[in-house]
Design a protein around this motif. Structure first.
Motif, mmCIF file in Angstrom:
data_model
loop_
_atom_site.group_PDB
_atom_site.id
_atom_site.type_symbol
_atom_site.label_atom_id
_atom_site.label_comp_id
_atom_site.label_asym_id
_atom_site.label_seq_id
_atom_site.Cartn_x
_atom_site.Cartn_y
_atom_site.Cartn_z
ATOM 1 N N ARG A 1 53.390 31.617 60.959
ATOM 2 C CA ARG A 1 53.916 32.675 60.084
ATOM 3 C C ARG A 1 53.715 32.341 58.598
ATOM 4 N NH1 ARG A 1 55.820 37.450 61.605
ATOM 5 N NH2 ARG A 1 57.805 37.240 60.541
ATOM 6 N N PRO A 2 52.477 32.063 58.149
ATOM 7 C CA PRO A 2 52.260 31.686 56.744
ATOM 8 C C PRO A 2 52.572 32.824 55.780
ATOM 9 C CG PRO A 2 50.173 32.165 57.802
ATOM 10 C CD PRO A 2 51.204 32.172 58.899
ATOM 11 N N VAL A 3 53.087 32.461 54.624
ATOM 12 C CA VAL A 3 53.385 33.438 53.579
ATOM 13 C C VAL A 3 52.095 33.833 52.871
ATOM 14 C CG1 VAL A 3 54.494 33.744 51.328
ATOM 15 C CG2 VAL A 3 55.746 32.660 53.199
ATOM 16 N N THR A 4 51.960 35.111 52.549
ATOM 17 C CA THR A 4 50.804 35.580 51.797
ATOM 18 C C THR A 4 51.218 35.871 50.350
ATOM 19 O OG1 THR A 4 51.192 37.909 52.376
ATOM 20 C CG2 THR A 4 49.765 36.627 53.842
ATOM 21 N N TYR A 5 50.262 35.727 49.438
ATOM 22 C CA TYR A 5 50.514 35.926 48.015
ATOM 23 C C TYR A 5 49.653 37.064 47.459
ATOM 24 C CZ TYR A 5 52.674 31.311 48.350
ATOM 25 O OH TYR A 5 53.463 30.249 48.717
ATOM 26 N N GLY A 6 50.185 37.720 46.434
ATOM 27 C CA GLY A 6 49.455 38.767 45.743
ATOM 28 C C GLY A 6 49.864 38.781 44.282
ATOM 29 N N THR A 7 49.158 39.540 43.461
ATOM 30 C CA THR A 7 49.468 39.618 42.039
ATOM 31 C C THR A 7 50.553 40.655 41.770
ATOM 32 O OG1 THR A 7 47.638 41.174 41.745
ATOM 33 C CG2 THR A 7 47.185 38.838 41.315
ATOM 34 N N THR A 8 51.075 40.657 40.553
ATOM 35 C CA THR A 8 52.159 41.552 40.158
ATOM 36 C C THR A 8 51.705 42.500 39.051
ATOM 37 O OG1 THR A 8 52.910 40.036 38.423
ATOM 38 C CG2 THR A 8 53.822 39.709 40.647
ATOM 39 N N ASP A 9 52.582 43.434 38.680
ATOM 40 C CA ASP A 9 52.294 44.308 37.540
ATOM 41 C C ASP A 9 52.184 43.492 36.260
ATOM 42 O OD1 ASP A 9 52.225 46.555 39.087
ATOM 43 O OD2 ASP A 9 54.187 47.311 38.482
ATOM 44 N N ALA A 10 52.935 42.381 36.186
ATOM 45 C CA ALA A 10 52.865 41.520 34.998
ATOM 46 C C ALA A 10 51.456 40.951 34.842
ATOM 47 C CB ALA A 10 53.891 40.392 35.094
ATOM 48 N N PHE A 11 50.793 40.676 35.961
ATOM 49 C CA PHE A 11 49.406 40.198 35.935
ATOM 50 C C PHE A 11 48.502 41.269 35.330
ATOM 51 C CE2 PHE A 11 45.311 40.543 38.135
ATOM 52 C CZ PHE A 11 44.718 39.320 37.823
ATOM 53 N N LEU A 12 48.680 42.526 35.770
ATOM 54 C CA LEU A 12 47.872 43.620 35.242
ATOM 55 C C LEU A 12 48.111 43.798 33.748
ATOM 56 C CD1 LEU A 12 48.351 46.292 38.074
ATOM 57 C CD2 LEU A 12 46.380 44.784 37.719
ATOM 58 N N GLU A 13 49.382 43.728 33.332
ATOM 59 C CA GLU A 13 49.711 43.910 31.919
ATOM 60 C C GLU A 13 49.128 42.777 31.075
ATOM 61 O OE1 GLU A 13 53.915 44.286 31.597
ATOM 62 O OE2 GLU A 13 54.025 46.104 32.817
ATOM 63 N N HIS A 14 49.210 41.538 31.585
ATOM 64 C CA HIS A 14 48.709 40.384 30.831
ATOM 65 C C HIS A 14 47.215 40.486 30.561
ATOM 66 C CE1 HIS A 14 48.699 36.250 29.361
ATOM 67 N NE2 HIS A 14 47.601 36.050 30.076
ATOM 68 N N TYR A 15 46.471 40.992 31.554
ATOM 69 C CA TYR A 15 45.021 41.088 31.396
ATOM 70 C C TYR A 15 44.551 42.492 31.018
ATOM 71 C CZ TYR A 15 44.795 36.376 33.178
ATOM 72 O OH TYR A 15 44.963 35.027 33.324
ATOM 73 N N GLY A 16 45.524 43.401 30.727
ATOM 74 C CA GLY A 16 45.172 44.735 30.248
ATOM 75 C C GLY A 16 44.453 45.593 31.259
ATOM 76 N N LEU A 17 44.855 45.496 32.534
ATOM 77 C CA LEU A 17 44.217 46.266 33.597
ATOM 78 C C LEU A 17 45.106 47.429 34.016
ATOM 79 C CD1 LEU A 17 43.106 43.250 35.814
ATOM 80 C CD2 LEU A 17 41.663 44.525 34.230
ATOM 81 N N ALA A 18 44.522 48.585 34.236
ATOM 82 C CA ALA A 18 45.298 49.731 34.693
ATOM 83 C C ALA A 18 45.633 49.598 36.171
ATOM 84 C CB ALA A 18 44.528 51.023 34.453
ATOM 85 N N ALA A 19 44.723 48.994 36.945
ATOM 86 C CA ALA A 19 44.929 48.820 38.380
ATOM 87 C C ALA A 19 44.037 47.692 38.864
ATOM 88 C CB ALA A 19 44.601 50.113 39.126
ATOM 89 N N LEU A 20 44.278 47.214 40.097
ATOM 90 C CA LEU A 20 43.462 46.137 40.653
ATOM 91 C C LEU A 20 41.993 46.530 40.763
ATOM 92 C CD1 LEU A 20 45.795 44.786 43.492
ATOM 93 C CD2 LEU A 20 45.176 43.633 41.363
ATOM 94 N N ALA A 21 41.746 47.816 40.931
ATOM 95 C CA ALA A 21 40.363 48.279 41.042
ATOM 96 C C ALA A 21 39.577 48.011 39.760
ATOM 97 C CB ALA A 21 40.333 49.771 41.365
ATOM 98 N N ASP A 22 40.272 47.741 38.647
ATOM 99 C CA ASP A 22 39.604 47.490 37.370
ATOM 100 C C ASP A 22 39.318 46.007 37.138
ATOM 101 O OD1 ASP A 22 39.625 50.175 36.670
ATOM 102 O OD2 ASP A 22 41.669 50.037 35.901
ATOM 103 N N LEU A 23 39.587 45.167 38.139
ATOM 104 C CA LEU A 23 39.289 43.740 37.985
ATOM 105 C C LEU A 23 37.804 43.563 37.674
ATOM 106 C CD1 LEU A 23 41.351 42.154 40.879
ATOM 107 C CD2 LEU A 23 41.524 41.528 38.474
#
Length: 217
Positions: free
Chosen positions: A139-161
């Motif tokens: 049952r390993p834990v999975t990780y993902g990014t947050t809205d703070a990540f998007l704000e820090h790098y100035g991204l509107a959404a993950l699709a803009d990576l």
């Protein structure tokens, strides 16, 4: 039908006074019923384009920000309270492009064992959150990014990576990852089974707190 220029004027006032970016829902709650928020935002974005301060959407929320071509005028310098290590930058990049991803998968991509402290730092800074436990052995834990990540790098959404070259230029990644790192679409689950197996932990902050202290290599 509402007066779009007047609604845009009111939105401008709200965003100017707000302490943080506001979503369309936030704005709608503060405006008269029936206000055409989307149309007013589009009007405001059009009229502010090319000016010193422009309207921008970041992580699904709206704010005014200095035009990119005028960044050189911002002469105030400040020291970041904590700079990410190269290991943390690599880990963050892997999580951003492979999410939801487990610690073992991060280690597999990097080719080295992940330090508990590296993930703790990213969790503490709010750039990463736990997405859920995968229904596989252990049952390993999975990780993902947050809205703070998007704000820090100035991204509107993950699709803009950005792509790999742009990532390095932006400072998200400043050293080469080993073979095996690719750039999948972070907005899509890697498999149907994985989409079903991720359990949302947003309603269990107590578990988050306990996990950070109990994580083992």
């Amino acid at each position: 039908m509402s007066d779009i220029p007047e609604t845009a004027r009111r939105i401008e006032a709200l965003l100017f006074a707000a302490a943080e970016p506001l979503s369309e829902a936030d704005l709608a709650r503060r405006l008269p019923e029936g206000a055409e928020v989307s149309a007013a935002l589009a009007h405001l974005a059009e009229t502010s384009a090319g000016r010193g301060v422009e309207l921008a959407c970041v992580a699904g929320r709206w704010r005014f920000q200095t035009a990119a071509d005028l960044a050189f005028l911002m002469t105030e310098e400040r020291e970041e309270p904590r700079r990410l290590s190269k290991a943390a930058q690599e880990t963050l990049a892997i999580i951003a492009y492979h999410q939801p991803v487990t610690r073992a998968e991060i280690e597999s991509v990097r080719g080295v064992q992940a330090s508990r402290g590296t993930l703790d730092v990213l969790l503490e800074l709010g750039l990463v959150r736990m997405r859920g436990r995968r229904r596989t052995p252990g049952r390993p834990v999975t990780y993902g990014t947050t809205d703070a990540f998007l704000e820090h790098y100035g991204l509107a959404a993950l699709a803009d990576l950005p792509g790999m070259a742009e990532m390095k230029a932006a400072g998200l990644l400043d050293m080469n990852l080993p073979p095996g790192f690719n750039v999948p679409d972070p907005t899509m689950p890697r498999s149907e089974e994985e989409a079903e197996d991720a359990l949302d932990l947003e309603d269990a902050p107590e578990f988050h707190q306990d996990f950070v202290g109990d994580e083992t290599p």
